[in-house]
Design a protein around this motif. Structure first.
Motif, PDB file in Angstrom:
ATOM      1  N   GLY A  49       0.790  -1.229   0.000  1.00  0.00           N
ATOM      2  CA  GLY A  49       0.000   0.000   0.000  1.00  0.00           C
ATOM      3  C   GLY A  49       0.822   1.280   0.000  1.00  0.00           C
ATOM      4  O   GLY A  49       0.271   2.379  -0.073  1.00  0.00           O
ATOM      5  N   TYR A  50       2.127   1.147   0.060  1.00  0.00           N
ATOM      6  CA  TYR A  50       2.988   2.319   0.191  1.00  0.00           C
ATOM      7  C   TYR A  50       3.699   2.653  -1.116  1.00  0.00           C
ATOM      8  O   TYR A  50       4.152   1.765  -1.832  1.00  0.00           O
ATOM      9  CB  TYR A  50       4.048   2.101   1.266  1.00  0.00           C
ATOM     10  CG  TYR A  50       3.493   2.104   2.667  1.00  0.00           C
ATOM     11  CD1 TYR A  50       3.060   0.927   3.261  1.00  0.00           C
ATOM     12  CD2 TYR A  50       3.404   3.280   3.386  1.00  0.00           C
ATOM     13  CE1 TYR A  50       2.552   0.921   4.541  1.00  0.00           C
ATOM     14  CE2 TYR A  50       2.897   3.291   4.676  1.00  0.00           C
ATOM     15  CZ  TYR A  50       2.475   2.104   5.248  1.00  0.00           C
ATOM     16  OH  TYR A  50       1.966   2.112   6.516  1.00  0.00           O
TER      17      TYR A  50
ATOM     18  N   SER B 165       2.766   1.926  -5.651  1.00  0.00           N
ATOM     19  CA  SER B 165       2.510   0.745  -4.842  1.00  0.00           C
ATOM     20  C   SER B 165       2.514  -0.559  -5.639  1.00  0.00           C
ATOM     21  O   SER B 165       2.994  -1.586  -5.154  1.00  0.00           O
ATOM     22  CB  SER B 165       1.189   0.901  -4.097  1.00  0.00           C
ATOM     23  OG  SER B 165       0.131   1.121  -5.018  1.00  0.00           O
ATOM     24  N   ARG B 166       2.012  -0.539  -6.850  1.00  0.00           N
ATOM     25  CA  ARG B 166       1.972  -1.769  -7.633  1.00  0.00           C
ATOM     26  C   ARG B 166       3.157  -1.895  -8.576  1.00  0.00           C
ATOM     27  O   ARG B 166       3.249  -2.866  -9.327  1.00  0.00           O
ATOM     28  CB  ARG B 166       0.657  -1.849  -8.414  1.00  0.00           C
ATOM     29  CG  ARG B 166      -0.551  -1.961  -7.513  1.00  0.00           C
ATOM     30  CD  ARG B 166      -1.804  -2.289  -8.282  1.00  0.00           C
ATOM     31  NE  ARG B 166      -2.943  -2.455  -7.396  1.00  0.00           N
ATOM     32  CZ  ARG B 166      -4.136  -2.847  -7.786  1.00  0.00           C
ATOM     33  NH1 ARG B 166      -4.346  -3.127  -9.074  1.00  0.00           N
ATOM     34  NH2 ARG B 166      -5.128  -2.973  -6.927  1.00  0.00           N
TER      35      ARG B 166
ATOM     36  N   ASN C  95       6.509  -7.014  -4.005  1.00  0.00           N
ATOM     37  CA  ASN C  95       5.534  -6.913  -2.919  1.00  0.00           C
ATOM     38  C   ASN C  95       5.385  -8.234  -2.167  1.00  0.00           C
ATOM     39  O   ASN C  95       5.009  -8.237  -0.998  1.00  0.00           O
ATOM     40  CB  ASN C  95       4.196  -6.431  -3.449  1.00  0.00           C
ATOM     41  CG  ASN C  95       4.216  -4.955  -3.801  1.00  0.00           C
ATOM     42  OD1 ASN C  95       5.104  -4.212  -3.376  1.00  0.00           O
ATOM     43  ND2 ASN C  95       3.247  -4.524  -4.592  1.00  0.00           N
ATOM     44  N   ALA C  96       5.673  -9.334  -2.822  1.00  0.00           N
ATOM     45  CA  ALA C  96       5.600 -10.637  -2.143  1.00  0.00           C
ATOM     46  C   ALA C  96       6.711 -10.781  -1.100  1.00  0.00           C
ATOM     47  O   ALA C  96       6.554 -11.497  -0.113  1.00  0.00           O
ATOM     48  CB  ALA C  96       5.696 -11.763  -3.157  1.00  0.00           C
ATOM     49  N   LYS C  97       7.821 -10.088  -1.319  1.00  0.00           N
ATOM     50  CA  LYS C  97       8.951 -10.140  -0.396  1.00  0.00           C
ATOM     51  C   LYS C  97       9.060  -8.898   0.475  1.00  0.00           C
ATOM     52  O   LYS C  97      10.005  -8.764   1.251  1.00  0.00           O
ATOM     53  CB  LYS C  97      10.254 -10.329  -1.174  1.00  0.00           C
ATOM     54  CG  LYS C  97      10.353 -11.657  -1.898  1.00  0.00           C
ATOM     55  CD  LYS C  97      11.695 -11.805  -2.596  1.00  0.00           C
ATOM     56  CE  LYS C  97      11.803 -13.166  -3.283  1.00  0.00           C
ATOM     57  NZ  LYS C  97      13.116 -13.327  -3.975  1.00  0.00           N
ATOM     58  N   ASN C  98       8.115  -7.960   0.293  1.00  0.00           N
ATOM     59  CA  ASN C  98       8.138  -6.711   1.073  1.00  0.00           C
ATOM     60  C   ASN C  98       9.480  -5.990   0.945  1.00  0.00           C
ATOM     61  O   ASN C  98      10.045  -5.499   1.933  1.00  0.00           O
ATOM     62  CB  ASN C  98       7.840  -6.984   2.551  1.00  0.00           C
ATOM     63  CG  ASN C  98       6.401  -7.365   2.805  1.00  0.00           C
ATOM     64  OD1 ASN C  98       5.577  -7.315   1.891  1.00  0.00           O
ATOM     65  ND2 ASN C  98       6.105  -7.760   4.022  1.00  0.00           N
ATOM     66  N   THR C  99       9.971  -5.936  -0.285  1.00  0.00           N
ATOM     67  CA  THR C  99      11.307  -5.389  -0.505  1.00  0.00           C
ATOM     68  C   THR C  99      11.307  -4.457  -1.710  1.00  0.00           C
ATOM     69  O   THR C  99      10.656  -4.741  -2.721  1.00  0.00           O
ATOM     70  CB  THR C  99      12.325  -6.518  -0.721  1.00  0.00           C
ATOM     71  OG1 THR C  99      12.322  -7.382   0.417  1.00  0.00           O
ATOM     72  CG2 THR C  99      13.736  -5.958  -0.897  1.00  0.00           C
TER      73      THR C  99
END
Length: 124
Positions: A31-32, A53-54, A74-78
């Motif tokens: 979301g960021y 974000s995407r 986004n799956a790794k939050n990285t």
């Protein structure tokens, strides 16, 4: 509350490459808006690159356009910053930052969360 941990900095010769990483935890990373800033000694913190974000939209400072690439998983939050053709003037502490606003910004004051920074030194 989002925690950001920067890594990947180091010493490299001019013309070389580095890849910075920023791992996020504690929030909804997807979301960021994410960005990289840098700060050289005696200078203000300056915008380097940002990604929405995407990951479909990116924007770069003129000084790094064509040499740096920002990306996110986004799956790794990285979020990553691939830096190629490095120059001595790229020497700085690099910070990742997260922005919860909808409208992306290049202003540091708009960003809510910051990593601790990672040193990048480019020798001539």
């Amino acid at each position: 509350q989002v925690q950001l941990v920067d890594s990947g900095g180091g010493l490299v010769q001019a013309g070389g490459s580095l890849r910075l990483s920023c791992a996020a935890s504690g929030g909804t990373f997807s979301g960021y808006i994410m960005a990289w800033f840098r700060q050289a000694p005696g200078k203000e913190r300056e915008f380097v690159a940002r990604i929405r974000s995407r990951g479909f939209s990116t924007y770069y400072a003129e000084s790094v356009k064509g040499r740096f690439t920002i990306s996110r998983d986004n799956a790794k939050n990285t979020v990553y910053l691939q830096m190629n053709s490095l120059k001595p003037e790229d020497t700085a502490v690099y910070y990742c930052a997260a922005d919860s606003n909808v409208i992306p910004s290049t202003r540091a004051i708009e960003y809510d969360y910051w990593g601790q920074g990672t040193q990048v030194t480019v020798s001539s």
